[in-house]
Design an enzyme around this catalytic site. Structure first.
Site, PDB file in Angstrom:
ATOM      1  N   ASN A 207     -53.935  12.706  41.936  1.00 54.49           N
ATOM      2  CA  ASN A 207     -53.283  12.194  40.722  1.00 54.49           C
ATOM      3  C   ASN A 207     -52.470  13.330  40.097  1.00 54.49           C
ATOM      4  O   ASN A 207     -53.031  14.238  39.493  1.00 54.49           O
ATOM      5  CB  ASN A 207     -54.366  11.698  39.744  1.00 54.49           C
ATOM      6  CG  ASN A 207     -53.783  11.295  38.406  1.00 54.49           C
ATOM      7  OD1 ASN A 207     -52.566  11.119  38.258  1.00 54.49           O
ATOM      8  ND2 ASN A 207     -54.646  11.139  37.404  1.00 54.49           N
ATOM      9  N   TRP A 208     -51.148  13.241  40.255  1.00 54.64           N
ATOM     10  CA  TRP A 208     -50.287  14.329  39.759  1.00 54.64           C
ATOM     11  C   TRP A 208     -50.116  14.297  38.248  1.00 54.64           C
ATOM     12  O   TRP A 208     -49.578  15.231  37.664  1.00 54.64           O
ATOM     13  CB  TRP A 208     -48.906  14.233  40.399  1.00 54.64           C
ATOM     14  CG  TRP A 208     -48.861  14.444  41.877  1.00 54.64           C
ATOM     15  CD1 TRP A 208     -49.911  14.713  42.712  1.00 54.64           C
ATOM     16  CD2 TRP A 208     -47.687  14.410  42.706  1.00 54.64           C
ATOM     17  NE1 TRP A 208     -49.468  14.844  44.000  1.00 54.64           N
ATOM     18  CE2 TRP A 208     -48.105  14.661  44.023  1.00 54.64           C
ATOM     19  CE3 TRP A 208     -46.336  14.186  42.454  1.00 54.64           C
ATOM     20  CZ2 TRP A 208     -47.212  14.692  45.099  1.00 54.64           C
ATOM     21  CZ3 TRP A 208     -45.441  14.209  43.504  1.00 54.64           C
ATOM     22  CH2 TRP A 208     -45.876  14.471  44.818  1.00 54.64           C
ATOM     23  N   LYS A 209     -50.501  13.204  37.621  1.00 50.68           N
ATOM     24  CA  LYS A 209     -50.269  13.033  36.175  1.00 50.68           C
ATOM     25  C   LYS A 209     -48.775  13.249  35.882  1.00 50.68           C
ATOM     26  O   LYS A 209     -47.945  12.890  36.707  1.00 50.68           O
ATOM     27  CB  LYS A 209     -51.169  13.969  35.378  1.00 50.68           C
ATOM     28  CG  LYS A 209     -52.627  13.872  35.834  1.00 50.68           C
ATOM     29  CD  LYS A 209     -53.588  14.555  34.916  1.00 50.68           C
ATOM     30  CE  LYS A 209     -54.985  14.462  35.506  1.00 50.68           C
ATOM     31  NZ  LYS A 209     -56.016  14.873  34.587  1.00 50.68           N
TER      32      LYS A 209
ATOM     33  N   GLU B 183     -65.352   8.992  37.148  1.00 48.84           N
ATOM     34  CA  GLU B 183     -64.820  10.247  36.618  1.00 48.84           C
ATOM     35  C   GLU B 183     -65.460  10.542  35.267  1.00 48.84           C
ATOM     36  O   GLU B 183     -64.991  10.039  34.230  1.00 48.84           O
ATOM     37  CB  GLU B 183     -63.310  10.144  36.433  1.00 48.84           C
ATOM     38  CG  GLU B 183     -62.548   9.884  37.708  1.00 48.84           C
ATOM     39  CD  GLU B 183     -61.136  10.436  37.603  1.00 48.84           C
ATOM     40  OE1 GLU B 183     -60.803  11.306  38.407  1.00 48.84           O
ATOM     41  OE2 GLU B 183     -60.393  10.024  36.701  1.00 48.84           O
TER      42      GLU B 183
ATOM     43  N   GLY C  16     -60.687  18.114  34.259  1.00 50.99           N
ATOM     44  CA  GLY C  16     -59.884  19.249  33.808  1.00 50.99           C
ATOM     45  C   GLY C  16     -60.687  20.350  33.144  1.00 50.99           C
ATOM     46  O   GLY C  16     -60.112  21.286  32.589  1.00 50.99           O
TER      47      GLY C  16
ATOM     48  N   SER D 164     -62.776  17.853  38.226  1.00 48.22           N
ATOM     49  CA  SER D 164     -62.839  19.258  38.656  1.00 48.22           C
ATOM     50  C   SER D 164     -63.238  19.416  40.130  1.00 48.22           C
ATOM     51  O   SER D 164     -63.978  20.333  40.490  1.00 48.22           O
ATOM     52  CB  SER D 164     -63.781  20.054  37.744  1.00 48.22           C
ATOM     53  OG  SER D 164     -63.271  20.057  36.414  1.00 48.22           O
TER      54      SER D 164
ATOM     55  N   GLY E  31     -57.264  15.750  40.258  1.00 49.30           N
ATOM     56  CA  GLY E  31     -56.169  15.973  39.321  1.00 49.30           C
ATOM     57  C   GLY E  31     -55.523  17.318  39.568  1.00 49.30           C
ATOM     58  O   GLY E  31     -54.697  17.488  40.464  1.00 49.30           O
ATOM     59  N   GLY E  32     -55.933  18.322  38.792  1.00 50.90           N
ATOM     60  CA  GLY E  32     -55.305  19.643  38.839  1.00 50.90           C
ATOM     61  C   GLY E  32     -55.142  20.208  40.244  1.00 50.90           C
ATOM     62  O   GLY E  32     -54.058  20.698  40.605  1.00 50.90           O
TER      63      GLY E  32
HETATM   64  C1  PEP Z   1     -58.307  13.342  36.909  1.00 45.96           C
HETATM   65  O1  PEP Z   1     -57.603  13.509  35.925  1.00 45.96           O
HETATM   66  O2  PEP Z   1     -58.409  12.226  37.449  1.00 45.96           O
HETATM   67  C2  PEP Z   1     -59.054  14.477  37.412  1.00 45.96           C
HETATM   68  C3  PEP Z   1     -60.071  14.253  38.184  1.00 45.96           C
HETATM   69  O3  PEP Z   1     -58.619  15.713  37.003  1.00 45.96           O
HETATM   70  P1  PEP Z   1     -59.207  17.135  37.475  1.00 45.96           P
HETATM   71  O4  PEP Z   1     -59.391  17.062  38.983  1.00 45.96           O
HETATM   72  O5  PEP Z   1     -58.158  18.121  37.085  1.00 45.96           O
HETATM   73  O6  PEP Z   1     -60.496  17.341  36.787  1.00 45.96           O
END
Ligand code: PEP
Length: 267
Positions: free
Chosen positions: A17-19, A179, A185, A225, A246-247
């Site tokens: 997920n690039w947001k 999640e 994050g 994360s 995400g990140g």
């Molecule tokens: C997300 O936003 O779906 C996510 C899992 O972010 P991160 O991996 O950065 O915690």
């Protein structure tokens, strides 16, 4: 040596997920490099599926590249309108996403719920819209730190999943992403045992609402994360069938390493 316990019939899915990151030119370069680096590493895309979720404005470029170069990557959108067409300024119809050959759409991400006030009812309408347009919804559920303290880990995600499936009555092709909001994050992932505990509860809800066959086929992802250093632990759990990242999905080498978790030491 530990074994990989992904269940038969559920191909693991690693979803990035690039947001709101990477414009369409950056997206083209990133997807090209990701596909090449995974191919160079000999990744078997049939054993672990890889999908990216760029911003809406990148989707046409990503589609054109993947289709022209026959890249073995799936892609999808980060949200969809509950409506099919009409006076809904700024919204994107599932019909448009389907026309762009999106396979998936993320629905009910915690950032949509928190920053945009998305309710369980709206999530349910969006899930129905996705299914109407042959998109596989990735339904995000998860508890905040406060929810965790007040209700324990499963109550809120289970209630959110029940809400999201309010209009789903037939065998549906869906993905669920657990999640925990406190893990997104934050650099503080859940433990594999915590993720498994909630994923098992979510699968029990799927059995109850959609039947054993659908529950057996539905992939449940963990998100929050996820990194190359912790993915293998999650993937050892019997009810965790992949990750929503995400990140780390914006770091090519890190994301490729997450995808290749089967090759990590100990698996
Ligand atoms: C997300 O936003 O779906 C996510 C899992 O972010 P991160 O991996 O950065 O915690």
């Amino acid at each position: 040596m530990a074994t990989v316990t992904s269940q038969p019939g559920r191909t693991p899915l690693i979803a990035g997920n690039w947001k709101m990151n990477l414009d369409h030119l950056q997206a083209i370069a990133f997807v090209q490099k990701l596909a090449w680096s995974l191919k160079d590493a000999g990744h078997d895309f049939t054993s672990v599926e890889v999908s990216v979720f760029p911003p809406f404005t990148d989707l046409r470029s990503v589609q054109t590249l993947i289709s022209a170069d026959k890249l073995p990557l799936a892609f999808g959108a980060q949200d969809v309108s509950a409506h099919d067409s009409g006076a809904y300024t700024g919204e994107i119809s599932g019909a448009f996403l389907n026309a762009l050959e999106c396979s998936y759409v993320i629905i009910g991400h915690s950032e949509r719920r928190t920053l945009h006030g998305e309710t369980d009812e709206q999530v349910a309408d969006k899930v129905a819209a996705a299914l109407r347009h042959n998109l596989i919804p990735i339904i995000c559920v998860g508890e905040t730190a406060e929810d965790l303290e007040q209700h324990g880990p499963s109550a809120v995600p289970v209630a959110q999943l029940r809400g999201a499936l309010a209009h789903v009555t037939t065998a549906a092709d869906i993905v669920v992403a657990y999640e925990p909001v406190w893990a997104i994050g934050s650099g503080q992932a859940a433990t594999p045992e915590q993720a498994e505990q909630v994923a098992a509860q979510l699968r029990a809800v799927l059995v109850e609402l959609l039947g054993q066959d659908v529950a057996d086929k539905t992939r449940i992802l963990y998100g929050g994360s996820v990194k190359a250093a912790n993915i293998a632990g999650f993937m050892r759990e019997p009810n965790v069938d992949g990750a929503l990242v995400g990140g780390a999905s914006l770091d090519l080498a890190e994301f490729a390493s997450i995808v290749r978790y089967q090759k990590h030491v100990g698996l």
